[in-house]
Design a protein around this motif. Structure first.
Motif, PDB file in Angstrom:
ATOM      1  N   ALA A 126     -13.278  -5.514 -26.206  1.00 48.23           N
ATOM      2  CA  ALA A 126     -13.637  -4.147 -25.840  1.00 48.23           C
ATOM      3  C   ALA A 126     -13.536  -3.933 -24.333  1.00 48.23           C
ATOM      4  CB  ALA A 126     -15.042  -3.822 -26.336  1.00 48.23           C
ATOM      5  N   SER A 127     -13.881  -4.957 -23.556  1.00 48.04           N
ATOM      6  CA  SER A 127     -13.820  -4.824 -22.096  1.00 48.04           C
ATOM      7  C   SER A 127     -12.398  -4.620 -21.606  1.00 48.04           C
ATOM      8  CB  SER A 127     -14.424  -6.065 -21.430  1.00 48.04           C
ATOM      9  OG  SER A 127     -13.583  -7.197 -21.602  1.00 48.04           O
TER      10      SER A 127
ATOM     11  N   VAL B   3     -19.614 -11.839 -31.691  1.00 51.60           N
ATOM     12  CA  VAL B   3     -20.154 -10.798 -30.809  1.00 51.60           C
ATOM     13  C   VAL B   3     -19.530 -10.908 -29.419  1.00 51.60           C
ATOM     14  CG1 VAL B   3     -22.232 -10.230 -29.493  1.00 51.60           C
ATOM     15  CG2 VAL B   3     -22.330 -10.291 -31.978  1.00 51.60           C
ATOM     16  N   ALA B   4     -19.421 -12.136 -28.917  1.00 54.91           N
ATOM     17  CA  ALA B   4     -18.822 -12.338 -27.598  1.00 54.91           C
ATOM     18  C   ALA B   4     -17.332 -12.004 -27.614  1.00 54.91           C
ATOM     19  CB  ALA B   4     -19.028 -13.783 -27.144  1.00 54.91           C
ATOM     20  N   THR B   5     -16.641 -12.386 -28.681  1.00 53.30           N
ATOM     21  CA  THR B   5     -15.214 -12.078 -28.780  1.00 53.30           C
ATOM     22  C   THR B   5     -14.991 -10.575 -28.776  1.00 53.30           C
ATOM     23  OG1 THR B   5     -14.981 -14.080 -30.123  1.00 53.30           O
ATOM     24  CG2 THR B   5     -13.115 -12.570 -30.072  1.00 53.30           C
TER      25      THR B   5
ATOM     26  N   ALA C  32     -20.362  -4.152 -29.578  1.00 49.47           N
ATOM     27  CA  ALA C  32     -19.226  -3.570 -28.855  1.00 49.47           C
ATOM     28  C   ALA C  32     -18.900  -2.209 -29.465  1.00 49.47           C
ATOM     29  CB  ALA C  32     -18.023  -4.498 -28.918  1.00 49.47           C
ATOM     30  N   PRO C  33     -19.802  -1.233 -29.300  1.00 49.31           N
ATOM     31  CA  PRO C  33     -19.649   0.051 -30.003  1.00 49.31           C
ATOM     32  C   PRO C  33     -18.393   0.821 -29.612  1.00 49.31           C
ATOM     33  CG  PRO C  33     -21.402   0.169 -28.361  1.00 49.31           C
ATOM     34  CD  PRO C  33     -21.019  -1.261 -28.474  1.00 49.31           C
TER      35      PRO C  33
ATOM     36  N   SER D 277     -22.189 -10.463 -38.660  1.00 43.11           N
ATOM     37  CA  SER D 277     -21.891  -9.445 -39.664  1.00 43.11           C
ATOM     38  C   SER D 277     -21.063  -8.316 -39.066  1.00 43.11           C
ATOM     39  CB  SER D 277     -23.194  -8.869 -40.235  1.00 43.11           C
ATOM     40  OG  SER D 277     -23.851  -8.077 -39.255  1.00 43.11           O
ATOM     41  N   LEU D 278     -20.453  -7.539 -39.949  1.00 45.66           N
ATOM     42  CA  LEU D 278     -19.758  -6.320 -39.541  1.00 45.66           C
ATOM     43  C   LEU D 278     -20.621  -5.456 -38.629  1.00 45.66           C
ATOM     44  CD1 LEU D 278     -18.555  -5.397 -43.114  1.00 45.66           C
ATOM     45  CD2 LEU D 278     -16.974  -5.428 -41.184  1.00 45.66           C
TER      46      LEU D 278
END
Length: 351
Positions: A103-104, A96-98, A126-127, A118-119
């Motif tokens: 995304a940033s 999640v952090a990666t 990070a939508p 999970s997917l």
């Protein structure tokens, strides 16, 4: 584990040093894992230094454009994150952090099947990120179909098939691996699976051996192509001077050829990826995009790969070093360093 990276970490090499000071010996070894003698692992980095840039002078390089379009998605720069396993070993927020870090910086991340998150969790975190999914080959095509559908529903925009691991390592394991943190594999095991043991145990290794397919073939690639709307990328292609694999992939309609030797973690004695890149680019002839990972540590490395025909490069260990140092912000910092170094290298090369 501290959340603050050393304030003087201004290069990927310094992030590596800082991460290795924070990570346990087990995790350092797990992530570095050079494979047998480590020849390929070392040569991936050294090979870049054998190539030279020829600059063009007196050109207006005041403004440089580092953006690139990869499989239809515009990225701010041509450095994305390769699929790597179990990010929870580096940071509690794991993949999640990666994904947030990628995304940033408006670049892509390939989520591994061997991930703790999970997917769907990664997509929700990070939508707006560009996400690809690395899919394993399974004996049961129904299982593969369910995972393909999950990837599509969760907004992943490409599928990556790793083709350089004909024998999964857990099928050879004689002793269990005891990981220092607990994690799960929600992109391998489905909701209705009965999962024996824990990751690394002989019981789970045996169960994985029963569901995964060793020695996948071109027929499996054809099946994936027919059963998804997403573009398919083959990771692990190295045959360039004898371009059968690259050409066969293109003839099957594969959208991307991902030049990789698994970071030297699998078979030792393979060529460095930058050395085979030009031959593969020539073999593909512009009919598919070509990417590369393995040994990318500086913006100059990125520019050399682009000059030799890569559309984009991927980083594995450097992203994990950033994650270990500072979570999502650390991943962003590593990517920012490479972007800034690339822009400077472009200016100095006159492009």
């Amino acid at each position: 584990m501290s959340e603050n990276v050393h304030p003087k970490a201004t290069s990927v090499a310094e992030f590596e040093k800082a991460a290795n000071e924070k990570l346990s010996e087990f995790v350092r070894t797990y992530y570095s894992h050079p494979g047998e003698g480590g020849q390929t692992h070392r040569d991936n980095c050294r090979a870049f230094k054998r190539y030279r840039l020829i600059p063009r002078n007196l050109r207006d390089v005041y403004i440089r454009d580092t953006s690139v379009t990869v499989l239809g998605s515009k990225l701010d720069f041509p450095v994305a994150i390769a699929p790597t396993a179990v990010h929870k070993l580096a940071h509690p927020d794991a993949e999640v952090a990666t994904a947030k870090g990628a995304a940033s910086m408006n670049t892509s991340m390939v989520l591994s099947s061997w991930s703790h998150c999970s997917l769907e969790q990664v997509a929700a975190a990070a939508p707006r990120g560009v996400r690809w999914f690395y899919l394993l080959f399974y004996r049961d095509r129904g299982r593969m179909k369910r995972l393909l559908e999950r990837a599509e529903w969760a907004g992943y925009t490409a599928l990556v098939l790793t083709v350089d691991s004909p024998i999964y390592p857990f099928t050879l394991r004689k002793t269990p691996v005891v990981f220092p943190v607990q994690f799960r594999l929600p992109n391998v095991w489905l909701d209705d699976d009965v999962v024996p043991g824990s990751p690394g145990s002989l019981e789970q290794g045996s169960a994985l051996t029963k569901i995964t397919k060793n020695a996948a073939t071109w027929e499996d690639v054809k099946w994936v192509k027919k059963n998804t709307r997403l573009p398919v990328v083959l990771k692990g292609i190295l045959s360039g001077s004898i371009p059968e694999d690259a050409r066969t992939a293109v003839d099957l309609g594969v959208s991307g050829i991902y030049v990789s030797n698994h970071g030297g973690r699998e078979q030792d004695g393979l060529p460095a990826t930058i050395d085979v890149l030009p031959d593969i680019v020539r073999a593909v002839g512009g009919e598919a995009e070509v990417y590369l990972d393995g040994g990318v540590r500086t913006g100059t490395d990125v520019l050399k790969a682009l000059a030799l025909g890569a559309r984009c490069v991927f980083i594995g260990r450097p992203a994990l070093w950033g994650l270990a140092c500072n979570g999502a912000e650390g991943v962003q910092q590593v990517l920012q360093i490479l972007k800034d170094e690339l822009s400077l290298a472009m200016a100095r090369a006159g492009t």
